[in-house]
Design a protein around this motif. Structure first.
Motif, PDB file in Angstrom:
ATOM      1  N   LEU A   1       0.903  -1.138   0.113  1.00  0.00           N
ATOM      2  CA  LEU A   1      -0.030   0.135  -0.065  1.00  0.00           C
ATOM      3  C   LEU A   1       0.899   1.291   0.057  1.00  0.00           C
ATOM      4  O   LEU A   1       0.384   2.235  -0.277  1.00  0.00           O
TER       5      LEU A   1
ATOM      6  N   LEU B   1      -0.294   4.752  -1.844  1.00  0.00           N
ATOM      7  CA  LEU B   1      -0.754   5.914  -0.903  1.00  0.00           C
ATOM      8  C   LEU B   1       0.384   7.195  -1.140  1.00  0.00           C
ATOM      9  O   LEU B   1      -0.147   8.110  -1.053  1.00  0.00           O
TER      10      LEU B   1
ATOM     11  N   GLY C   1      -0.463   8.824  -4.217  1.00  0.00           N
ATOM     12  CA  GLY C   1      -2.154   9.459  -3.970  1.00  0.00           C
ATOM     13  C   GLY C   1      -1.901  10.839  -2.921  1.00  0.00           C
ATOM     14  O   GLY C   1      -2.535  11.680  -3.335  1.00  0.00           O
ATOM     15  N   LEU C   2      -1.071  10.819  -1.831  1.00  0.00           N
ATOM     16  CA  LEU C   2      -0.663  12.057  -1.627  1.00  0.00           C
ATOM     17  C   LEU C   2      -0.065  12.998  -2.079  1.00  0.00           C
ATOM     18  O   LEU C   2      -0.388  14.117  -1.881  1.00  0.00           O
TER      19      LEU C   2
ATOM     20  N   VAL D   1      -6.163   9.802  -2.354  1.00  0.00           N
ATOM     21  CA  VAL D   1      -6.017   9.277  -1.197  1.00  0.00           C
ATOM     22  C   VAL D   1      -6.773   7.943  -0.948  1.00  0.00           C
ATOM     23  O   VAL D   1      -6.533   7.096  -0.743  1.00  0.00           O
TER      24      VAL D   1
ATOM     25  N   ALA E   1      -6.410   5.313  -3.291  1.00  0.00           N
ATOM     26  CA  ALA E   1      -5.360   4.298  -2.964  1.00  0.00           C
ATOM     27  C   ALA E   1      -5.829   3.451  -2.118  1.00  0.00           C
ATOM     28  O   ALA E   1      -5.491   2.171  -2.056  1.00  0.00           O
ATOM     29  N   LEU E   2      -6.546   3.798  -0.971  1.00  0.00           N
ATOM     30  CA  LEU E   2      -6.986   3.119   0.173  1.00  0.00           C
ATOM     31  C   LEU E   2      -7.917   2.130  -0.324  1.00  0.00           C
ATOM     32  O   LEU E   2      -7.862   0.855   0.372  1.00  0.00           O
TER      33      LEU E   2
ATOM     34  N   THR F   1      -6.254  -0.529  -3.889  1.00  0.00           N
ATOM     35  CA  THR F   1      -4.849  -1.414  -3.473  1.00  0.00           C
ATOM     36  C   THR F   1      -5.490  -2.791  -3.373  1.00  0.00           C
ATOM     37  O   THR F   1      -5.030  -3.619  -3.616  1.00  0.00           O
TER      38      THR F   1
ATOM     39  N   ASN G   1     -15.158  10.629   0.741  1.00  0.00           N
ATOM     40  CA  ASN G   1     -13.729  10.088   0.728  1.00  0.00           C
ATOM     41  C   ASN G   1     -13.532   9.186   2.049  1.00  0.00           C
ATOM     42  O   ASN G   1     -13.049   8.321   2.019  1.00  0.00           O
TER      43      ASN G   1
ATOM     44  N   MET H   1     -12.617   5.316   2.209  1.00  0.00           N
ATOM     45  CA  MET H   1     -11.386   5.082   3.099  1.00  0.00           C
ATOM     46  C   MET H   1     -11.735   3.776   3.919  1.00  0.00           C
ATOM     47  O   MET H   1     -10.800   2.885   4.269  1.00  0.00           O
TER      48      MET H   1
END
Length: 298
Positions: free
Chosen positions: A100, A104, A107-108, A219, A222-223, A226, A277, A281
């Motif tokens: 991850l 991540l 994404g950040l 972000v 990505a969470l 993945t 979001n 998440m």
């Protein structure tokens, strides 16, 4: 670990660049087709088209980056699963949580870049688009009117050009709404001004938090993406395309629904801007937990 990070970054950044370019071109062509009545006038020059691309580039990047990143994760990590490389990484003791880190991190970085774009050059570009289209309309009108020729539909020509052109611009310029042309500082100032005039400040505050929520989307993607990518027994491009489309449509619908609720005062604007979001998440964290517990890196 540095070698693994570089390898994963390559698997992510190459498709990310390709899909950003594709999405940018697609968005520009769609916008160009919507404005052909203005942009294909007799007085339009290549310089005008170049300015249009420059003005719209920040906005199109903000639109293209999240969906292109989601697609890059699902296809990039999905290819590793399809080629059994994830199984080999699992045999070497690489956990899903370690996989991850690269998505991540990207994404950040994308979120920070999008915050910068939406706070500076995107409002500038959208304002420039409005001004450019106004100039083009004026040039087209002036270029199409020839001396010695009577135009029955242009009676009272002087009054119509001076007074009616603004209305014509507002009807024919379908690019953006005024709130998107304001910087975050200007949106906050507009909200305070609305409060002083005893008006509802929520539309301006909601526009600000919706913009921030969209910037945080990489972000969240990505969470979520993945564990979905690495937890599949069989990966494939068709699955990646379908999941990307479905995920982004769901995200868009949730964002618009929460935005409407925030504007109506049914929830705080801060919550409304970020709730999509947060939900993504949370689902991603649950999926990652299940993949980690089962050791399913396939």
């Amino acid at each position: 670990m540095k070698l693994l990070a570089r390898y994963l970054l390559k698997e992510l950044l190459v498709p990310l660049g390709v899909w950003v370019a594709f999405m940018f071109l697609l968005l520009f062509v769609m916008q160009f087709l919507r404005g052909t009545d203005v942009l294909l006038g007799s007085a339009v020059t290549l310089s005008d088209l170049g300015r249009l691309v420059a003005y719209l580039a920040p906005h199109f990047l903000v639109m293209a980056l999240p969906i292109a990143f989601l697609l890059a994760i699902l296809l990039g990590l999905g290819r590793l699963g399809e080629d059994r490389e994830l199984t080999s990484l699992q045999a070497l003791g690489i956990s899903p949580l370690q996989l991850l880190a690269a998505p991540l991190g990207v994404g950040l970085a994308l979120s920070a870049f999008m915050v910068l774009l939406t706070s500076t050059v995107e409002p500038w570009g959208l304002t420039g688009v409005k001004e450019l289209v106004g100039e083009v309309i004026q040039k087209n009108v002036a270029g199409d009117v020839k001396s010695g020729v009577f135009y029955e539909d242009l009676s009272d020509l002087t009054a119509q050009i001076n007074v009616g052109l603004g209305g014509s611009l507002s009807r024919r310029n379908r690019f953006r709404s005024p709130k998107e042309e304001l910087t975050p500082v200007e949106l906050i100032a507009a909200a305070k001004d609305a409060e002083e005039r005893k008006e509802d400040p929520r539309p301006f505050l909601m526009a600000l938090h919706s913009r921030l929520g969209n910037a945080v989307a990489p972000v969240a993607f990505a969470l979520l993406a993945t564990p979905l990518a690495i937890g599949r027994r069989q990966a494939g491009r068709a699955w990646g395309y379908l999941l990307t489309l479905g995920g982004y449509v769901l995200y868009y619908l949730l964002s618009r629904a929460f935005e409407q609720m925030g504007q109506k005062g049914q929830m705080p604007v801060l919550v409304a801007g970020q709730l999509s979001n947060v939900l993504f998440m949370v689902v991603g964290a649950v999926a990652l937990y299940r993949v980690t517990r089962s050791g399913t890196v396939r």
